[in-house]
Design a protein around this motif. Structure first.
Motif, PDB file in Angstrom:
ATOM      1  N   GLN A 297      27.651 -30.969 -47.341  1.00  0.00           N
ATOM      2  CA  GLN A 297      28.551 -31.992 -46.810  1.00  0.00           C
ATOM      3  C   GLN A 297      27.776 -33.197 -46.292  1.00  0.00           C
ATOM      4  O   GLN A 297      28.217 -34.337 -46.445  1.00  0.00           O
ATOM      5  N   LEU A 298      26.620 -32.965 -45.669  1.00  0.00           N
ATOM      6  CA  LEU A 298      25.785 -34.079 -45.208  1.00  0.00           C
ATOM      7  C   LEU A 298      25.291 -34.914 -46.384  1.00  0.00           C
ATOM      8  O   LEU A 298      25.312 -36.140 -46.330  1.00  0.00           O
TER       9      LEU A 298
ATOM     10  N   HIS B 141      27.607 -30.761 -38.349  1.00  0.00           N
ATOM     11  CA  HIS B 141      27.047 -30.476 -39.682  1.00  0.00           C
ATOM     12  C   HIS B 141      25.525 -30.566 -39.667  1.00  0.00           C
ATOM     13  O   HIS B 141      24.846 -29.734 -40.286  1.00  0.00           O
TER      14      HIS B 141
ATOM     15  N   SER C 201      28.132 -36.985 -47.589  1.00  0.00           N
ATOM     16  CA  SER C 201      28.588 -38.029 -46.659  1.00  0.00           C
ATOM     17  C   SER C 201      27.642 -39.223 -46.592  1.00  0.00           C
ATOM     18  O   SER C 201      28.088 -40.342 -46.387  1.00  0.00           O
TER      19      SER C 201
ATOM     20  N   GLU D 228      26.447 -25.018 -46.779  1.00  0.00           N
ATOM     21  CA  GLU D 228      27.674 -25.800 -46.919  1.00  0.00           C
ATOM     22  C   GLU D 228      27.616 -27.062 -46.047  1.00  0.00           C
ATOM     23  O   GLU D 228      28.002 -28.148 -46.481  1.00  0.00           O
ATOM     24  N   ALA D 229      27.117 -26.921 -44.833  1.00  0.00           N
ATOM     25  CA  ALA D 229      26.956 -28.086 -43.952  1.00  0.00           C
ATOM     26  C   ALA D 229      25.967 -29.065 -44.561  1.00  0.00           C
ATOM     27  O   ALA D 229      26.185 -30.282 -44.518  1.00  0.00           O
TER      28      ALA D 229
ATOM     29  N   ASN E 123      22.631 -23.584 -42.754  1.00  0.00           N
ATOM     30  CA  ASN E 123      23.958 -23.531 -43.355  1.00  0.00           C
ATOM     31  C   ASN E 123      23.995 -24.464 -44.572  1.00  0.00           C
ATOM     32  O   ASN E 123      23.953 -25.689 -44.437  1.00  0.00           O
TER      33      ASN E 123
ATOM     34  N   VAL F 268      31.905 -34.249 -35.857  1.00  0.00           N
ATOM     35  CA  VAL F 268      31.885 -33.474 -37.109  1.00  0.00           C
ATOM     36  C   VAL F 268      30.528 -33.626 -37.788  1.00  0.00           C
ATOM     37  O   VAL F 268      29.907 -32.634 -38.197  1.00  0.00           O
ATOM     38  N   GLU F 269      30.037 -34.865 -37.907  1.00  0.00           N
ATOM     39  CA  GLU F 269      28.740 -35.102 -38.551  1.00  0.00           C
ATOM     40  C   GLU F 269      27.596 -34.472 -37.755  1.00  0.00           C
ATOM     41  O   GLU F 269      26.666 -33.907 -38.327  1.00  0.00           O
TER      42      GLU F 269
ATOM     43  N   GLU G 292      24.181 -27.479 -37.864  1.00  0.00           N
ATOM     44  CA  GLU G 292      24.353 -26.308 -38.729  1.00  0.00           C
ATOM     45  C   GLU G 292      23.353 -26.323 -39.882  1.00  0.00           C
ATOM     46  O   GLU G 292      22.793 -25.278 -40.244  1.00  0.00           O
ATOM     47  N   ALA G 293      23.111 -27.505 -40.468  1.00  0.00           N
ATOM     48  CA  ALA G 293      22.147 -27.613 -41.573  1.00  0.00           C
ATOM     49  C   ALA G 293      20.739 -27.271 -41.113  1.00  0.00           C
ATOM     50  O   ALA G 293      19.971 -26.651 -41.848  1.00  0.00           O
TER      51      ALA G 293
END
Length: 194
Positions: free
Chosen positions: A38-39, A24, A42, A34-35, A32, A20-21, A27-28
């Motif tokens: 989230q990073l 992300h 986290s 949103e990704a 992205n 998942v990480e 994607e970042a």
């Protein structure tokens, strides 16, 4: 045996978290937002506030300091990669406990002369397992301490001092375990040739 099955389930959770990480992060890199958000959440990365012309933080109608849009910079990438390394090291620790503990306390795995047998498994016992676990914990603690130092501005001085002291306690504990292991009488190794 049920305890080791539980640890295998925990290992699966860590594998899922790692992917998942990693997704992300990828994607970042491709933009992205949103990704990226989230990073930032986290790893606990501190996004700088938006400043007005006078250099003071801009406050919204609710009185909250407005933060700049997060950007994927070298520090954030480093923190995410260290978090991934942390997951891998904890997974390695779980594998050592699962395989070594099962071999020591439940049943032999019968991996002698198998090409995939871990090097340390041929001479594993409770004492060797304790030393290996202590060194793995030191490695994990080192990664956490490095993550804290990279984003030291996010932490209070007390937190930095306590994390350093706790890491040193892990170091001294591992040295004490290794010293005790050397002091205790070792079992006599029987020669295979008679």
């Amino acid at each position: 045996m049920p305890l080791y099955i539980g640890l295998i389930v925990a290992q699966a959770v860590y594998v899922f978290h790692f992917w998942v990480e990693l997704v992300h992060l990828v994607e970042a890199v491709f933009g992205n937002q949103e990704a990226l958000r989230q990073l930032v959440e986290s790893v606990g990365y501190k996004v700088p506030p938006i400043l007005d012309a006078a250099g003071k933080p801009v406050v919204d109608a609710a009185g909250q300091v407005m933060l700049a849009a997060p950007k994927l910079n070298e520090t954030l990438i480093m923190l995410v990669v260290l978090a991934l390394i942390d997951v891998v090291m904890i997974s390695n620790l779980l594998i050592m406990v699962i395989v070594g503990g099962y071999e020591t306390f439940v049943s032999r795995l019968g991996l002698q002369d198998h090409p995939d047998q871990p090097e340390w498994l041929s001479h594993v016992n409770a004492s060797v397992l304790k030393v290996k676990l202590a060194t793995a914990i030191i490695g994990i603690s080192s990664i956490h301490l490095l993550k804290t130092f990279i984003s030291a501005a996010n932490y209070d001085e007390k937190v930095l001092i306590w994390q350093t002291l706790i890491h040193m306690a892990f170091l001294f504990s591992a040295m004490a375990i290794a010293a005790c292991d050397r002091i205790l009488p070792q079992p006599i190794k029987h020669n295979a040739q008679h």
